[in-house]
Design a protein around this motif. Structure first.
Motif, mmCIF file in Angstrom:
data_model
loop_
_atom_site.group_PDB
_atom_site.id
_atom_site.type_symbol
_atom_site.label_atom_id
_atom_site.label_comp_id
_atom_site.label_asym_id
_atom_site.label_seq_id
_atom_site.Cartn_x
_atom_site.Cartn_y
_atom_site.Cartn_z
ATOM 1 N N SER A 207 0.733 -1.101 0.098
ATOM 2 C CA SER A 207 0.070 0.085 -0.179
ATOM 3 C C SER A 207 0.973 1.370 0.097
ATOM 4 C CB SER A 207 -1.174 -0.069 1.267
ATOM 5 O OG SER A 207 -2.009 -0.944 1.224
ATOM 6 N N VAL A 208 1.974 1.317 0.868
ATOM 7 C CA VAL A 208 2.781 2.355 0.770
ATOM 8 C C VAL A 208 3.484 2.706 -0.376
ATOM 9 C CG1 VAL A 208 4.778 3.419 2.098
ATOM 10 C CG2 VAL A 208 2.895 2.302 3.295
ATOM 11 N N VAL A 209 4.034 1.397 -1.053
ATOM 12 C CA VAL A 209 4.561 1.650 -2.374
ATOM 13 C C VAL A 209 3.767 2.307 -3.266
ATOM 14 C CG1 VAL A 209 5.557 0.423 -4.170
ATOM 15 C CG2 VAL A 209 6.167 -0.105 -1.874
ATOM 16 N N VAL A 210 2.380 1.721 -3.438
ATOM 17 C CA VAL A 210 1.409 2.141 -4.287
ATOM 18 C C VAL A 210 1.404 3.846 -4.162
ATOM 19 C CG1 VAL A 210 -1.015 1.986 -5.284
ATOM 20 C CG2 VAL A 210 0.506 0.051 -4.932
ATOM 21 N N SER A 211 1.215 4.127 -2.804
ATOM 22 C CA SER A 211 0.822 5.484 -2.561
ATOM 23 C C SER A 211 1.966 6.372 -2.900
ATOM 24 C CB SER A 211 0.450 5.423 -1.017
ATOM 25 O OG SER A 211 -0.791 5.137 -0.541
ATOM 26 N N PHE A 212 3.078 5.788 -2.766
ATOM 27 C CA PHE A 212 4.256 6.657 -3.151
ATOM 28 C C PHE A 212 4.246 7.031 -4.637
ATOM 29 C CE2 PHE A 212 8.196 8.136 -1.949
ATOM 30 C CZ PHE A 212 9.152 8.020 -2.874
ATOM 31 N N PHE A 213 3.795 5.987 -5.541
ATOM 32 C CA PHE A 213 3.865 6.055 -6.912
ATOM 33 C C PHE A 213 2.625 6.990 -7.128
ATOM 34 C CE2 PHE A 213 7.299 3.153 -7.483
ATOM 35 C CZ PHE A 213 6.828 1.810 -7.617
ATOM 36 N N TYR B 3 0.755 11.947 -9.270
ATOM 37 C CA TYR B 3 -0.695 12.918 -8.938
ATOM 38 C C TYR B 3 -0.561 14.488 -8.910
ATOM 39 C CZ TYR B 3 -5.685 13.070 -7.805
ATOM 40 O OH TYR B 3 -6.875 13.134 -8.068
ATOM 41 N N ASN B 4 0.553 14.739 -8.322
ATOM 42 C CA ASN B 4 0.805 16.344 -7.853
ATOM 43 C C ASN B 4 0.902 17.043 -9.421
ATOM 44 O OD1 ASN B 4 0.131 17.843 -5.897
ATOM 45 N ND2 ASN B 4 2.387 18.016 -5.260
ATOM 46 N N MET B 5 1.390 16.184 -10.286
ATOM 47 C CA MET B 5 1.805 16.909 -11.534
ATOM 48 C C MET B 5 0.174 17.486 -12.046
ATOM 49 S SD MET B 5 4.061 17.496 -13.374
ATOM 50 C CE MET B 5 4.059 18.911 -14.435
ATOM 51 N N ILE B 6 -0.962 16.762 -11.951
ATOM 52 C CA ILE B 6 -2.146 17.343 -12.170
ATOM 53 C C ILE B 6 -2.222 18.648 -11.582
ATOM 54 C CG2 ILE B 6 -4.645 16.937 -12.430
ATOM 55 C CD1 ILE B 6 -3.983 13.997 -12.220
ATOM 56 N N ASN B 7 -2.149 18.764 -10.408
ATOM 57 C CA ASN B 7 -2.123 20.078 -9.506
ATOM 58 C C ASN B 7 -1.101 21.112 -10.157
ATOM 59 O OD1 ASN B 7 -4.214 18.991 -7.670
ATOM 60 N ND2 ASN B 7 -2.324 18.249 -6.246
ATOM 61 N N GLY C 280 -10.841 5.043 -3.732
ATOM 62 C CA GLY C 280 -9.396 5.142 -3.117
ATOM 63 C C GLY C 280 -8.921 4.230 -2.075
ATOM 64 N N LEU C 281 -9.727 2.817 -2.329
ATOM 65 C CA LEU C 281 -9.379 1.739 -1.491
ATOM 66 C C LEU C 281 -7.848 1.149 -1.643
ATOM 67 C CD1 LEU C 281 -12.730 0.023 -2.361
ATOM 68 C CD2 LEU C 281 -12.304 1.086 -0.187
ATOM 69 N N GLY C 282 -7.251 0.493 -0.803
ATOM 70 C CA GLY C 282 -6.278 -0.164 -1.084
ATOM 71 C C GLY C 282 -4.790 0.722 -0.912
ATOM 72 N N PHE C 283 -4.926 1.992 -0.921
ATOM 73 C CA PHE C 283 -3.784 2.975 -0.605
ATOM 74 C C PHE C 283 -3.269 2.742 0.576
ATOM 75 C CE2 PHE C 283 -3.074 4.541 -4.755
ATOM 76 C CZ PHE C 283 -4.382 4.496 -5.249
ATOM 77 N N GLY C 284 -4.181 2.735 1.659
ATOM 78 C CA GLY C 284 -3.876 2.765 3.088
ATOM 79 C C GLY C 284 -4.132 4.033 3.784
ATOM 80 N N GLY D 227 -4.676 12.812 1.325
ATOM 81 C CA GLY D 227 -4.694 11.346 1.628
ATOM 82 C C GLY D 227 -3.649 10.523 1.292
ATOM 83 N N ASN D 228 -3.260 10.808 -0.022
ATOM 84 C CA ASN D 228 -2.017 9.936 -0.387
ATOM 85 C C ASN D 228 -0.710 10.338 0.380
ATOM 86 O OD1 ASN D 228 -3.347 8.893 -2.640
ATOM 87 N ND2 ASN D 228 -2.757 10.873 -4.033
ATOM 88 N N THR D 229 -0.592 11.259 0.902
ATOM 89 C CA THR D 229 0.657 11.450 1.680
ATOM 90 C C THR D 229 0.450 11.053 3.021
ATOM 91 O OG1 THR D 229 -0.262 13.808 1.955
ATOM 92 C CG2 THR D 229 1.762 13.288 0.767
ATOM 93 N N ALA D 230 -0.847 11.099 3.621
ATOM 94 C CA ALA D 230 -1.196 10.501 5.056
ATOM 95 C C ALA D 230 -0.577 9.099 4.734
ATOM 96 C CB ALA D 230 -2.537 10.669 5.366
ATOM 97 N N ALA D 231 -1.110 8.357 3.626
ATOM 98 C CA ALA D 231 -0.968 6.967 3.707
ATOM 99 C C ALA D 231 0.402 6.712 3.721
ATOM 100 C CB ALA D 231 -1.456 6.352 2.448
ATOM 101 N N ILE D 232 1.366 7.602 3.193
ATOM 102 C CA ILE D 232 2.817 7.402 3.308
ATOM 103 C C ILE D 232 3.324 7.992 4.758
ATOM 104 C CG2 ILE D 232 5.189 7.810 2.312
ATOM 105 C CD1 ILE D 232 3.208 8.776 -0.247
ATOM 106 N N LEU D 233 2.956 8.796 5.148
ATOM 107 C CA LEU D 233 3.502 9.520 6.506
ATOM 108 C C LEU D 233 3.289 8.669 7.498
ATOM 109 C CD1 LEU D 233 3.565 13.174 5.929
ATOM 110 C CD2 LEU D 233 5.412 11.837 6.026
#
Lengths: 595, 225
Positions: free
Chosen positions: A94-100, A105-109, A256-260, A412-418
């Motif tokens: 989950s952490v690896v996928v969130s990292f990818f 994703y931030n490129m869209i921002n 957003g299931l599975g990302f942690g 949410g993504n960064t929370a999953a990693i942090l």
């Protein structure tokens, strides 16, 4: 000394948790993927498989993840470690996928920022083509494509013809990316305390903008055409298996299931929090937002299609008026057809000369252009916005909304990693929280600069299509099986009852134990079969000389990267399980020799 | 004399008619879209408007080539249709020929704006079919606007980050100072309380006197077997 229970940072109130989940789940996919699916798979009829999948798959899996997080009170790695030490790999995957995901994703921002900053000009830079060097005509590439496509592919991305030609880093995009990461860092800097306040804004502002757009969209000329087109159910699409698969996939990825991330958010809850109620609320809000956003999108589509149709008709009228020197204003859209036949019979020679240039204008074909993803937001929507009155205001509102949606999902993504990193004592004892978040942001930003290259969009598409899709299905499948069969459904049910006080109804038990895993297995099989049948993987490249996209094959190194992305996350599960097994055997071996 | 005048006049008219023809040498086609440009306020195209057009063309040539001798009668219009479209040529007053197309073209291009304004039209609704229009260059400000807005947002975000980090460090220093001031005995208990899940309490920035609800939950004191 009695071991005092270690406390965790917490949400200031349950509303912050709900808002955080909504902010995370309601993202760009609701705005730019669901309307496309609706259009492709039967309009109003698509709501039937969508709602069925929500009940069979979306709500149960969401509740499962929230319950695991709230029960284990740890990030994804710690939580799965507590379920079974062999399954720590699920958390790591989950952490690896969130990292990818956070990498690309931030490129869209960054792109949203770029368009937002460019919306403060009059006229909008994508509203007309720039002139060529001798000021006699328009730039060729812009002429062949359209002004919005030119602005996206040339002025924003400066895209190269293929993935092999990398070019240089576009400094403007790099600046926007750095800004996007700084904004994300500002929001996650203080952990749940700062995130909890930010999600009030990122969750509610998009709804304000959507409501304003709904009112404006419904009053636009031609909006009704788009709405009628979308909501007319084409029930024959229900027989198409792709419809059901797309509905299942959309519900799955939209939540957003599975990302942690959901586990991370729920781990900051009070143990007595009623996460069942919250799971139902979040999944219902997510789905209704998708439907709401597609109403807005389709009224805008209708406006754009009507505008283009009427421009096409006007062009034909002008052509005929000029060729036959008819009185200006004589031909109208009403009498065009009969006049065409009249002219064909009266002046057959001239008519046959000009006939190839007469385009067949059709409202249906304009509405049929189904687009998803970045193309929808940055090409189609901008085309519609440039024709509205006070287009700067609508443009600013729209890109601000995209930004809020994107940043909400990034939180949410960064929370999953942090969360797993700050949970682990090894790291958090050495570095303060701010430094860990800063390090993650810097690493992601530097890797993300790849997407600002001239071929960056092609790399972005690789990540978008392959980094998360297959791995997530596998992760969630293992999660469901782990909770139901390895940890034990009865044991988990008892835990939940002790923790929250609600009894688990039979609906949840049946869904968790049988229906959802079966659904995910069938999705996995479909994806694998699809990949195998497709043979070689292809991508869409922009051809500047022709002014449209062409299909090309991925070269070897791109295929290798795809394989690496999928393997890096999925292999974590078996490898860590194997590693733990070997370590346990060795420990048992040691203890037995000692004894 | 009148007898002599008549054939000369008819000869002149015939020659003029020959000079102005569709696709003749040095002839230009003009197309007006009055209804498209003006809608209800469109005026009718009549001989007076034609007179004005001839006057504008003559004016352009006079100012461009400084030929003070060009008169309105030197501009010939023909083949006027309902569209409204027509052809025109400009004859040289000294010779019985048409002026070269390049000269006429340059003259009209120089004064295009004034010709358009005289008829309340623009480049798209008053078309000279062989004379390409020079598209107006877009106004480019010296600094692109987006950089200015980017700079503002960037500085705001950086200031916010710096403020948050500084206030975090400041609180940590204050807490560690308070710790060293109290006795050593209390330190042992303090360390148990202030480390939560490996994260020092001070970085959580909880307000003074906030109740840590996790401690209040009774059920958690009993660790599961």
């Amino acid at each position: 000394m009695v071991e005092m229970e270690k406390a965790r940072p917490q949400w200031s109130n349950p509303l912050q948790f709900v808002f955080a989940c909504i902010s995370y789940a309601v993202g760009l996919g609701n705005v730019w993927r669901f309307p496309y699916l609706c259009q492709m798979y039967g309009g109003g009829g698509f709501l039937v498989p969508y709602l069925i999948m929500l009940i069979l798959e979306g709500m149960p899996l969401l509740y499962l993840e929230l319950a695991v997080g709230q029960r284990m009170r740890q990030g994804s790695i710690g939580a799965w470690n507590m379920i079974s030490p062999y399954l720590r790999g699920v958390g790591i995957a989950s952490v690896v996928v969130s990292f990818f995901l956070s990498m690309y994703y931030n490129m869209i921002n960054a792109w949203s920022f770029w368009y937002l900053f460019h919306s403060f000009q009059d006229p909008l830079p994508w509203s007309s083509c720039s002139l060529n060097s001798n000021l006699m005509g328009y730039d060729e590439e812009c002429d062949r494509a359209s002004s919005t496509q030119y602005f996206w592919y040339r002025k924003t991305l400066n895209i190269s013809p293929s993935i092999q030609e990398n070019g240089v880093i576009q400094w403007e995009q790099a600046l926007c990316l750095i800004l996007a990461w700084l904004v994300v860092y500002l929001c996650i800097l203080r952990g749940t305390e700062s995130t909890g306040k930010v999600v009030y804004v990122t969750a509610s502002l998009p709804y304000c903008v959507l409501i304003i757009y709904l009112v404006r969209g419904l009053t636009l000329h031609g909006a009704v055409n788009g709405l009628a087109y979308m909501f007319t159910p084409k029930l024959e699409q229900l027989a198409n298996p792709k419809t059901w698969i797309s509905a299942a996939t959309q519900i799955f990825f939209s939540l957003g299931l599975g990302f942690g991330s959901l586990i991370a958010f729920a781990s900051y809850n009070k143990p007595s929090n009623n996460c069942q109620k919250h799971a139902i609320i979040v999944s219902l809000i997510n789905s209704s937002t998708s439907i709401f956003a597609s109403i807005v999108t389709f009224s805008i589509y209708g406006f754009k299609a009507t505008f283009n149709y009427e421009s096409c008709i006007n062009k034909v009228i002008l052509l005929l008026t000029n060729t036959f020197d008819l009185e200006d204003g004589f031909l109208t859209s009403g009498n065009l057809e009969e006049m065409k036949t009249h002219l064909a019979s009266t002046y057959p020679k001239e008519y046959s000369e000009v006939f190839p240039q007469i385009k067949n204008c059709s409202l249906e074909s304009e509405l049929d252009t189904a687009v998803q993803g970045t193309g929808l937001s940055f090409i189609v929507y901008t085309e519609a916005i440039k024709n509205m009155e006070v287009s700067q205001l609508w443009s600013v509102l729209y890109f601000f909304m995209l930004l809020m949606l994107g940043i909400g999902s990034m939180l949410g993504n960064t929370a999953a990693i942090l969360t797993p990193l700050t949970d682990s004592k090894a790291i958090s004892s050495r570095l303060p929280k701010e430094a860990i978040s800063g390090l993650i942001c810097i690493i992601n930003c530097v890797i993300g600069l790849t997407f600002t290259l001239e071929s960056g969009n092609y790399w972005f598409d690789i990540f978008n299509d392959y980094a998360a899709t297959l791995s997530l299905l596998l992760i969630v499948l293992v999660e469901t099986i782990a909770v139901c069969y390895i940890y034990g459904l009865r044991r988990f049910e008892n835990d939940l009852q002790v923790m929250t006080g609600c009894k688990l109804s039979w609906y949840w038990k049946i869904m968790w134990a049988f229906v959802s895993p079966l659904l995910i297995i069938s999705l996995l099989i479909f994806y694998l079969v699809d990949y195998i049948l497709a043979g070689t993987l292809t991508y869409q490249a922009w051809d500047a000389t022709q002014g449209h996209l062409v299909t090309k094959d991925y070269p070897g190194f791109a295929l290798a990267l795809i394989g690496l992305l999928v393997a890096a996350s999925t292999m974590c599960i078996p490898l860590v399980a194997l590693g733990t097994f070997i370590m346990n055997r060795r420990k048992r071996g040691n203890t037995s020799t000692i004894a | 004399m009148l007898v002599a005048l008549f054939p000369t006049l008819s000869l002149v008219t015939v020659i003029h008619a020959q000079l102005c023809q569709p696709d003749a040498e040095n002839a230009f086609k003009v197309r007006l879209s009055l209804k498209t440009a003006l809608g209800d306020k469109a005026y009718a195209w009549n001989r007076n408007e034609e007179y004005l057009f001839k006057a504008m063309v003559a004016f352009s040539l006079r100012t461009f080539s400084n030929k003070e001798t060009i008169e309105i009668s030197n501009v010939l219009l023909c083949n006027i249709t309902k569209r409204v479209s027509f052809w025109f040529v400009v004859t040289d007053p000294s010779k019985n020929q048409t002026l070269p197309a390049s000269e006429v073209q340059e003259a009209i291009r120089m004064n295009r704006n004034r010709i358009n304004n005289a008829f309340f039209l623009n480049d798209q609704t008053l078309e000279f079919l062989e004379i390409p229009t020079t598209l107006g260059p877009p106004t480019e400000p010296s600094t692109p606007i987006w950089i200015i807005i980017f700079g503002v947002v960037f500085s705001l975000v950086v200031v916010g980050i710096v403020l948050l980090i500084m206030s975090g460090i400041h609180k940590q220093r204050r807490k560690s100072k308070a710790l060293t001031e109290t006795g050593d005995v209390e330190d042992k208990y303090e360390t148990v309380v202030t480390i939560e899940n490996g994260i020092p309490c001070d970085t959580l920035d909880s307000k003074e006197g906030r109740i840590n609800r996790a401690f209040a939950a009774d059920g958690e004191k009993l660790t599961s077997l």
